[in-house]
Scaffold this motif. Structure first.
Motif, mmCIF file in Angstrom:
data_model
loop_
_atom_site.group_PDB
_atom_site.id
_atom_site.type_symbol
_atom_site.label_atom_id
_atom_site.label_comp_id
_atom_site.label_asym_id
_atom_site.label_seq_id
_atom_site.Cartn_x
_atom_site.Cartn_y
_atom_site.Cartn_z
ATOM 1 N N TYR A 1 32.587 35.871 -75.194
ATOM 2 C CA TYR A 1 32.333 35.398 -73.839
ATOM 3 C C TYR A 1 33.520 34.534 -73.434
ATOM 4 C CZ TYR A 1 29.608 33.622 -69.901
ATOM 5 O OH TYR A 1 29.158 33.307 -68.649
ATOM 6 N N PRO A 2 34.637 35.169 -73.118
ATOM 7 C CA PRO A 2 35.869 34.409 -72.962
ATOM 8 C C PRO A 2 36.055 33.800 -71.572
ATOM 9 C CG PRO A 2 36.338 36.748 -72.863
ATOM 10 C CD PRO A 2 34.852 36.608 -72.955
ATOM 11 N N TYR A 3 34.982 33.337 -70.990
ATOM 12 C CA TYR A 3 35.066 32.681 -69.684
ATOM 13 C C TYR A 3 34.277 31.399 -69.732
ATOM 14 C CZ TYR A 3 36.367 37.388 -68.508
ATOM 15 O OH TYR A 3 36.979 38.590 -68.514
ATOM 16 N N ASP A 4 34.749 30.409 -69.018
ATOM 17 C CA ASP A 4 33.973 29.185 -68.971
ATOM 18 C C ASP A 4 32.707 29.444 -68.149
ATOM 19 O OD1 ASP A 4 33.225 26.694 -69.449
ATOM 20 O OD2 ASP A 4 34.744 25.704 -68.220
ATOM 21 N N TYR A 5 31.565 29.343 -68.800
ATOM 22 C CA TYR A 5 30.330 29.662 -68.099
ATOM 23 C C TYR A 5 29.948 28.566 -67.122
ATOM 24 C CZ TYR A 5 28.973 27.497 -72.541
ATOM 25 O OH TYR A 5 28.921 26.714 -73.650
ATOM 26 N N ARG A 6 29.251 29.009 -66.116
ATOM 27 C CA ARG A 6 28.843 28.047 -65.104
ATOM 28 C C ARG A 6 27.727 27.162 -65.650
ATOM 29 N NH1 ARG A 6 27.921 32.232 -60.526
ATOM 30 N NH2 ARG A 6 28.186 33.697 -62.231
ATOM 31 N N ALA A 7 27.768 25.907 -65.264
ATOM 32 C CA ALA A 7 26.901 24.906 -65.884
ATOM 33 C C ALA A 7 25.415 25.233 -65.737
ATOM 34 C CB ALA A 7 27.199 23.548 -65.290
ATOM 35 N N TYR A 8 25.031 25.954 -64.665
ATOM 36 C CA TYR A 8 23.597 26.177 -64.475
ATOM 37 C C TYR A 8 23.042 27.307 -65.342
ATOM 38 C CZ TYR A 8 25.524 29.431 -61.002
ATOM 39 O OH TYR A 8 26.240 30.400 -60.372
ATOM 40 N N PHE A 9 23.895 27.984 -66.092
ATOM 41 C CA PHE A 9 23.360 28.919 -67.080
ATOM 42 C C PHE A 9 23.407 28.260 -68.457
ATOM 43 C CE2 PHE A 9 24.627 32.518 -64.162
ATOM 44 C CZ PHE A 9 23.310 32.833 -63.849
ATOM 45 N N PRO A 10 22.287 28.261 -69.163
ATOM 46 C CA PRO A 10 22.237 27.476 -70.414
ATOM 47 C C PRO A 10 22.872 28.207 -71.595
ATOM 48 C CG PRO A 10 20.119 28.525 -70.018
ATOM 49 C CD PRO A 10 21.005 28.928 -68.883
ATOM 50 N N PHE A 11 24.110 28.718 -71.411
ATOM 51 C CA PHE A 11 24.726 29.481 -72.496
ATOM 52 C C PHE A 11 24.919 28.648 -73.760
ATOM 53 C CE2 PHE A 11 26.040 32.703 -69.322
ATOM 54 C CZ PHE A 11 25.650 33.831 -70.019
ATOM 55 N N HIS B 1 27.017 37.213 -65.229
ATOM 56 C CA HIS B 1 26.629 36.132 -66.150
ATOM 57 C C HIS B 1 25.123 36.157 -66.395
ATOM 58 C CE1 HIS B 1 30.600 34.196 -65.995
ATOM 59 N NE2 HIS B 1 30.616 34.636 -64.744
ATOM 60 N N ARG B 2 24.386 36.340 -65.286
ATOM 61 C CA ARG B 2 22.918 36.361 -65.401
ATOM 62 C C ARG B 2 22.477 37.613 -66.188
ATOM 63 N NH1 ARG B 2 19.107 33.754 -62.380
ATOM 64 N NH2 ARG B 2 20.645 33.141 -60.856
ATOM 65 N N THR B 3 23.113 38.740 -65.903
ATOM 66 C CA THR B 3 22.756 39.990 -66.592
ATOM 67 C C THR B 3 23.036 39.860 -68.088
ATOM 68 O OG1 THR B 3 23.569 41.094 -64.619
ATOM 69 C CG2 THR B 3 22.988 42.496 -66.456
ATOM 70 N N PHE B 4 24.189 39.246 -68.410
ATOM 71 C CA PHE B 4 24.565 39.073 -69.809
ATOM 72 C C PHE B 4 23.561 38.177 -70.537
ATOM 73 C CE2 PHE B 4 27.494 36.968 -73.029
ATOM 74 C CZ PHE B 4 27.578 38.077 -73.858
#
Lengths: 230, 162
Positions: A95-105, A66-69
């Motif tokens: 990005y077919p995954y629910d991203y974790r809240a601490y990444f500001p996607f 996630h961070r790399t992306f």
């Protein structure tokens, strides 16, 4: 040009538009290789009017995909945005995954949509899946729905800040709005629209489509039962 | 335009003469303009020059003659299928000697079909190849230092270059 035809032609002497056309035929993940082939091709790569961010190439390959992306998106924008040729042919985000809240996607995606609009994007495809909806400002919505360039729009998991959306885009052919909130009525009056798919927009109470060239209409709604008008 | 004219003579950039039929020349806007010029002009002896070398022009004319009947009248599905196979055979050519020249010629002569076909062919050649294989296929000289290479590769962590 005439000189180039007569002389021994090199790949790097081909006109930029032509090299971009070749890049278009190569899957994006192969086309990235243009960026390291040579200095000339690197600079042609930077102006290639396609932005494609596909998380599936990252998952499983990295310790923290996630961070790399996320850093890949930011890095790409940093290098491409000043150089890109308008109009932008395509922005695609997968990005077919629910991203974790601490990444500001969600704010990055909001920014991507803004960049696509500013660069007169022809195709905008957000293939995402999240509980953290992406906000679209009323200014962005207005520009998006009146864009003179847009031919394909695919929005998933966005929150519209305007209840009534009128889509005017004169060149629009394909529209997908799915799992979006905030929109109560959607009116599509793009004359050449051929395919419309609206699904799982729980706030929706009315849909109206005025295109005469409609070939395919798909409507699925979970909660409410909106009025359809065609 | 006089209906008696069925083919025109053109010169390549090497100065060789080639014949191209009127219907085949219609696949290219610049060729078509040239043809109208020749047919309407009083001075019919003048032979127009096309800035494409002989080796390439032979191929371009071959493509035009093959595709002209379909472009001018439409064709059945079986014809389209046959033409597709013909295209694949037609594009089997040396990259540096011919393919680059075909790309330039299709661009210069505004031939959409051949332009797309040649670009697709070039793209197919690099699909799934490593960076060093692509450089070899297209004769591209690496003018980056190894540090620069490393730095650029780091910008694309999702891509395998080798």
């Amino acid at each position: 040009m005439v000189e180039n035809i007569r002389n021994n032609t090199e790949f790097e002497n081909l006109p930029q538009g032509l090299v971009h056309h070749i890049m278009n035929y190569v899957p994006y993940n192969d086309a990235i290789k243009f960026s390291v082939l040579s200095k000339t091709l690197h600079s042609m790569w930077l102006s290639f009017p396609v932005l494609d961010f596909d998380y599936t190439f990252f998952s499983g390959q990295h310790e923290d995909p996630h961070r790399t992306f996320l850093s890949f998106i930011l890095e790409t924008l940093h290098h491409h945005c000043p150089r890109i040729n308008k109009p932008l042919q395509r922005l695609r985000v997968k990005y077919p995954y629910d991203y974790r809240a601490y990444f500001p996607f969600h704010s990055v995606f909001e920014g991507l949509l803004y960049i696509a609009i500013k660069n007169h994007a022809k195709e905008i495809i957000f293939d995402i899946c999240t509980n953290n909806l992406v906000d679209v400002s009323s200014d962005s919505l207005l520009s998006l729905f009146s864009s003179q360039f847009l031919t394909m729009l695919n929005l998933k998991y966005f929150r519209f800040s305007v209840a009534d959306s009128v889509i005017l885009c004169p060149k629009l052919k394909e529209l997908v709005i799915s799992s979006c909130k905030g929109a109560q009525t959607i009116i599509v009056s793009s004359p050449y629209v051929e395919k419309v798919e609206i699904s799982c927009c729980s706030d929706l109470v009315g849909v109206q489509i005025m295109g005469k060239n409609l070939l395919e209409f798909c409507f699925k709604n979970g909660v409410s039962n909106p009025i359809l008008n065609m | 335009m006089s209906s008696s004219v069925e083919a025109i003579t053109v010169l390549s950039s090497d100065g060789d003469e080639f014949k191209i039929t009127v219907s085949a020349a219609k696949l290219s806007k610049p060729l078509n303009w040239m043809l109208e010029d020749v047919c309407f002009s009083d001075d019919c002896d003048e032979v127009p020059t096309i800035e494409v070398n002989s080796k390439t022009l032979v191929k371009v004319i071959e493509y035009c003659e093959k595709h002209a009947p379909r472009a001018n009248s439409g064709a059945s599905d079986s014809d389209a299928e046959e033409l597709k196979k013909w295209d694949i055979e037609f594009m089997k050519m040396d990259v540096k000697d011919i393919l680059f020249h075909i790309l330039m010629a299709a661009n210069y002569l505004h031939m959409e079909g051949l332009y797309d076909l040649a670009c697709q062919t070039a793209a197919d050649l690099m699909k799934g190849m490593t960076v060093s294989q692509i450089r070899k296929i297209f004769h591209i000289k690496n003018d980056f230092s190894s540090e620069e290479q490393e730095q650029l590769r780091r910008q694309h962590p999702g891509c395998s270059f080798d």
